[in-house]
Scaffold this motif. Sequence first.
Motif, short mmCIF file in Angstrom:
data_model
loop_
_atom_site.label_atom_id
_atom_site.label_comp_id
_atom_site.label_asym_id
_atom_site.label_seq_id
_atom_site.Cartn_x
_atom_site.Cartn_y
_atom_site.Cartn_z
N TYR A 40 0.82 -1.22 0.00
CA TYR A 40 0.00 0.00 0.00
C TYR A 40 0.85 1.26 0.00
N THR A 50 -5.24 6.31 1.40
CA THR A 50 -4.51 5.04 1.37
C THR A 50 -4.92 4.28 0.12
N THR A 92 -3.30 -3.20 5.74
CA THR A 92 -2.42 -2.23 6.41
C THR A 92 -1.89 -2.82 7.72
N GLY A 145 -2.08 -1.55 10.68
CA GLY A 145 -3.11 -1.41 11.72
C GLY A 145 -2.52 -0.78 12.98
N HIS A 146 -3.32 -0.01 13.67
CA HIS A 146 -2.82 0.71 14.86
C HIS A 146 -3.97 1.15 15.77
N HIS A 202 -4.62 4.63 18.14
CA HIS A 202 -4.04 5.96 18.23
C HIS A 202 -3.29 6.07 19.56
N GLU A 214 -11.73 8.61 14.29
CA GLU A 214 -11.33 8.86 12.90
C GLU A 214 -12.50 8.52 11.98
N TYR A 249 -13.22 7.14 7.96
CA TYR A 249 -12.74 6.66 6.67
C TYR A 249 -13.89 6.78 5.67
N HIS A 255 -7.56 -0.14 14.23
CA HIS A 255 -8.16 -0.24 12.89
C HIS A 255 -7.14 -0.68 11.87
N PHE A 275 -9.17 4.76 0.00
CA PHE A 275 -10.11 5.40 0.94
C PHE A 275 -9.43 6.63 1.52
N TRP A 322 -8.40 12.44 10.66
CA TRP A 322 -8.16 12.15 12.08
C TRP A 322 -7.53 13.36 12.78
N HIS A 335 0.16 7.64 16.49
CA HIS A 335 -0.06 6.24 16.11
C HIS A 335 0.72 5.31 17.01
N TYR A 351 1.77 1.61 16.84
CA TYR A 351 1.83 0.38 16.02
C TYR A 351 2.28 -0.82 16.84
#
Length: 186
Positions: free
Chosen positions: A49, A70, A84, A86-87, A89, A96, A98, A135, A147, A151, A157, A159
């Motif tokens: 991505y 993204t 992705t 994913g994380h 916040h 957020e 999307y 997410h 998409f 945010w 983030h 991770y």
Amino acid sequence: NITKPNLIFKDDLLTGENIDRLTRKLKDLGDIFNDKAAFAQMDGETVVYDVESSFPVAHGTEGGLFYGITYIHPGKVGQEYFMTKGHFHEIRNRGEYYCTLEGEGMLLLMDENGNTRAEKMIPGSIHYIPGNTAHRTANVGEQILSFSAFWPSDAGHDYGTISEKGFSEILIEQEGQPVLVPNIKQ
Ligand code: F6R
Ligand code: ZN
């Protein structure tokens, strides 16, 4: 070969210091896919991505908003769809939105108790990601999934939590359909 939704994100708006572009390749995503044998057979240079983001205020600013698009390429590692990292916040309660632009996807949402659910992404679908919710998005179609995301500029983030444990469920293809199954890694 990415089709850009140029009515929404014109290249000439993507100049200046506040634009960030990043590409995630398979070699950057070794910890997110479960099928290590299938992963080892694939070319690490394969792009999974790209993300283009607009940061009109400094990271950490309270009250500002960031915007990003993204683009997830179609593909799978074994039965698991390209997705992705994913994380959560970093400030956990930040939410957020999307909005799907093109393609077909699934948005995985996991609360802090490890309950995972998924929402179908189709062009025009709008998804509210509440605070305290990890997410991740997966491309379940045969074309690019793109998409837009909006945010808070102080969200940050995290991770680490996901890269260690993953989501409680993973999204795999079974008989041509995306299905959520328990993540045996957990
Ligand atoms: C921002 C956000 C998206 C993602 C993007 C890539 O908070 O959720 O812009 O950052 O979809 O996914 P990650 O960041 O998980 O690699
Ligand atoms: Zn996010």
